[in-house]
Write an enzyme that holds these catalytic residues in place. Structure first.
Site, PDB file in Angstrom:
ATOM      1  N   ARG A  60      86.848  53.996  84.669  1.00 20.32           N
ATOM      2  CA  ARG A  60      85.765  54.322  85.316  1.00 20.32           C
ATOM      3  C   ARG A  60      85.988  54.980  86.620  1.00 20.32           C
ATOM      4  O   ARG A  60      85.675  54.501  87.671  1.00 20.32           O
ATOM      5  CB  ARG A  60      84.771  53.200  85.214  1.00 20.32           C
ATOM      6  CG  ARG A  60      84.424  52.770  83.892  1.00 20.32           C
ATOM      7  CD  ARG A  60      83.329  51.526  83.754  1.00 20.32           C
ATOM      8  NE  ARG A  60      82.042  52.150  84.278  1.00 20.32           N
ATOM      9  CZ  ARG A  60      81.986  51.567  85.665  1.00 20.32           C
ATOM     10  NH1 ARG A  60      82.455  50.808  86.249  1.00 20.32           N
ATOM     11  NH2 ARG A  60      80.525  52.066  86.182  1.00 20.32           N
ATOM     12  N   HIS A 117      81.646  49.515  81.617  1.00 20.54           N
ATOM     13  CA  HIS A 117      81.354  50.228  80.278  1.00 20.54           C
ATOM     14  C   HIS A 117      80.233  49.295  79.765  1.00 20.54           C
ATOM     15  O   HIS A 117      80.179  48.027  79.967  1.00 20.54           O
ATOM     16  CB  HIS A 117      82.305  50.556  79.370  1.00 20.54           C
ATOM     17  CG  HIS A 117      83.444  51.417  79.783  1.00 20.54           C
ATOM     18  ND1 HIS A 117      82.819  52.767  80.017  1.00 20.54           N
ATOM     19  CD2 HIS A 117      84.679  51.395  80.168  1.00 20.54           C
ATOM     20  CE1 HIS A 117      83.829  53.804  80.280  1.00 20.54           C
ATOM     21  NE2 HIS A 117      84.737  52.821  80.354  1.00 20.54           N
ATOM     22  N   GLY A 118      79.263  49.724  78.768  1.00 19.08           N
ATOM     23  CA  GLY A 118      78.333  49.072  78.061  1.00 19.08           C
ATOM     24  C   GLY A 118      78.009  49.844  76.782  1.00 19.08           C
ATOM     25  O   GLY A 118      78.382  50.735  76.553  1.00 19.08           O
ATOM     26  N   CYS A 159      76.538  52.206  80.177  1.00 21.03           N
ATOM     27  CA  CYS A 159      75.990  52.934  79.171  1.00 21.03           C
ATOM     28  C   CYS A 159      75.296  51.956  78.313  1.00 21.03           C
ATOM     29  O   CYS A 159      75.782  50.667  78.281  1.00 21.03           O
ATOM     30  CB  CYS A 159      77.188  53.728  78.252  1.00 21.03           C
ATOM     31  SG  CYS A 159      77.847  55.139  79.260  1.00 21.03           S
TER      32      CYS A 159
END
Length: 272
Positions: A60, A117-118, A159
């Site tokens: 990221r 992140h998701g 996300c």
């Protein structure tokens, strides 16, 4: 018997109304969170940049800019900032549990910023993912009693799916009055994007959401109530950002944050 039950029901309703109207303090106090504590509270920042290859998640880039920006912003607002980088799922759970077990009686609030992140309803650690609800459960009222009745603010840059917002062209711009309080009360979840959608991040300047959040908190804290500030964050992200990419299907995309509030009062960050 029926008449007696009806009388009791009416009496119960009358009693609740009387208790509510008889509460202490001015109307402005009833609808405003206290911030006159020795400390504004803990601001826990979990910044996940690098992920185990088995997760399939990419690095990221730009998240360190977000983390530094958030830390600087909340220090200025009077918070004790704790910045943790690249946390596994287990470590994330342990950090939240540790915070929940602390004594927050001298704190006005609690802030948690998750940079990772998701996907829909989940957030990633460096080695896997966990449901957001599971991660924060220990902060709820019946587990963390010293934060009961105080604002618990979660800002989530991740996300929530893979769908893109293509945008739309337009010509115009468009006090506790009982002995009980719901365990879900006094939470705010500020998501960087709407459910199901991708969340954009610039590798040099950081994510659209965190840039806008920190700018708005710096500019409007002490003047505006938190939900007013978050509306300005939404406005900034919605109107001032658009993706620019050479990758097919990634150019010209938009984003709108999603604010979910269970706050029961107005929250103003104090001026220094």
């Amino acid at each position: 018997l029926q008449q007696r039950l009806d009388d009791l029901r009416r009496g119960g309703d009358d009693e609740k109304v009387k208790n509510s109207s008889g509460s202490q303090g001015s109307p402005s106090d009833i609808y405003r969170y206290r911030t006159d504590y020795p400390c504004m509270g803990v601001c826990l920042i979990i910044n996940n940049k690098n992920f185990d290859a088995r997760t399939g998640m990419s690095v990221r880039d730009g998240t360190d800019v977000d983390a530094a920006n958030v830390a600087k912003t909340f220090v200025k607002l009077g918070y004790k900032v704790r910045l943790l980088n690249d946390q596994t799922v287990d470590n994330m759970m342990k950090q939240m549990d540790a915070v929940a077990k602390e004594d927050h009686s001298q704190n006005a609030s609690f802030v948690c910023v998750l940079l990772s992140h998701g996907d829909q309803e989940v957030i990633y650690g460096t080695d896997g993912f966990k449901k957001l609800e599971t991660l924060i459960k220990c902060i709820k009222g019946h587990h963390c009693t010293s934060l009961v009745g105080k604002p618990k603010l979660f800002f989530i840059q991740a996300c929530r799916g893979s769908e893109f917002d293509h945008g739309m062209e337009t010509d115009s711009v468009v006090d506790e009055t009982s002995a009980k309080i719901p365990v879900e009360a006094d939470f705010l979840y500020a998501y960087s994007t709407a459910p199901g959608f991708y969340s954009w991040r610039n590798t040099s300047n950081g994510s659209w959401f965190i840039q806008s959040l920190c700018e708005s908190l710096g500019k409007f804290s002490g003047q505006l109530e938190l939900m007013q500030i978050m509306t300005r964050v939404n406005h900034k992200v919605a109107f001032y950002f658009e993706s620019a990419s050479n990758l097919p299907g990634f150019n010209g995309k938009k984003q709108i944050p999603s604010i979910v509030s269970m706050l029961t009062k107005d929250f103003y960050f104090p001026t220094k």
